[in-house]
Design an enzyme around this catalytic site. Structure first.
Site, short mmCIF file in Angstrom:
data_model
loop_
_atom_site.label_atom_id
_atom_site.label_comp_id
_atom_site.label_asym_id
_atom_site.label_seq_id
_atom_site.Cartn_x
_atom_site.Cartn_y
_atom_site.Cartn_z
N SER A 7 0.84 -1.25 0.01
CA SER A 7 0.01 -0.02 0.09
C SER A 7 0.79 1.11 -0.05
CB SER A 7 -0.80 -0.03 1.18
OG SER A 7 -1.64 1.30 1.38
N VAL A 20 7.53 2.01 3.98
CA VAL A 20 8.13 1.64 3.12
C VAL A 20 7.91 1.62 1.68
CG1 VAL A 20 9.54 -0.72 2.83
CG2 VAL A 20 9.13 0.06 5.00
N CYS A 21 6.59 1.30 1.52
CA CYS A 21 6.17 1.55 0.11
C CYS A 21 6.19 2.88 -0.40
CB CYS A 21 4.53 1.18 0.10
SG CYS A 21 4.30 -0.66 0.89
N ASP A 22 5.97 3.87 0.57
CA ASP A 22 6.09 5.15 0.00
C ASP A 22 7.55 5.48 -0.33
OD1 ASP A 22 4.96 8.44 0.87
OD2 ASP A 22 7.34 8.01 1.17
#
Length: 167
Positions: free
Chosen positions: A54, A59-61
């Site tokens: 997501s 971490v995804c950001d």
């Protein structure tokens, strides 16, 4: 025995196969942030498929921003971020952070990318963290299934392979 990933040590079952270097890249049926269809066939050249659970997680950001920065320096490589986030959420996130070099793919409707690439966390219906580098002939040349969803992938190895393939 089912394939798994983990989130903070908790095992989570994955749907789909474990792909390996040399395998043909599977097709998929998804949409971009403008709700237009996206499939393997609609992409071309050397591609980096960065798969995230997501965009609204740290971490995804960071992973998506890292590849967005690299995409700005490497215009001959296609960079894609795949998640089950709704296209509207992907668009909002991109606009909030000025992310415009990475193409967003939403797997929310059919989860076919996740099922075909072995990244779908069945119980949560989100993607696990992974990176695939696909060559001009739709062959997988690098694959990393990150064993712990909360950890970063090996950016350098994926980028090195993509640069090597792109010449």
């Amino acid at each position: 025995m089912p394939r798994t990933t983990s989130f903070k040590g908790m095992p989570l079952e994955l749907a789909g196969p474990e792909l390996k270097v040399g395998d043909p890249a599977p097709d998929f049926d998804a949409v971009d942030k403008s709700l237009q269809p996206v499939s393997l066939e609609s992409t071309s050249g050397v591609r980096v498929f960065s798969v995230v659970p997501s965009l609204d997680t740290p971490v995804c950001d960071m992973q998506t921003k890292k590849f967005n920065d690299e995409a700005g320096k490497l215009p001959n490589i296609g960079f894609y971020t795949i998640s089950v986030d709704l296209p509207f959420a992907q668009n909002r996130w991109c606009n909030s952070f000025g992310v415009d070099n990475v193409k967003m793919i939403s797997d929310h409707k059919f989860a076919s990318f996740g099922e075909n690439y072995g990244t779908l966390i069945k119980d949560w219906r989100v993607e696990s963290r992974a990176i695939f580098v696909i060559d001009q002939n739709n062959k997988i040349q690098h694959v990393e299934y990150v064993p712990e969803v909360a950890e970063h992938p090996d950016y350098d190895t994926a980028l090195a392979k993509a640069k090597e393939l792109a010449g």
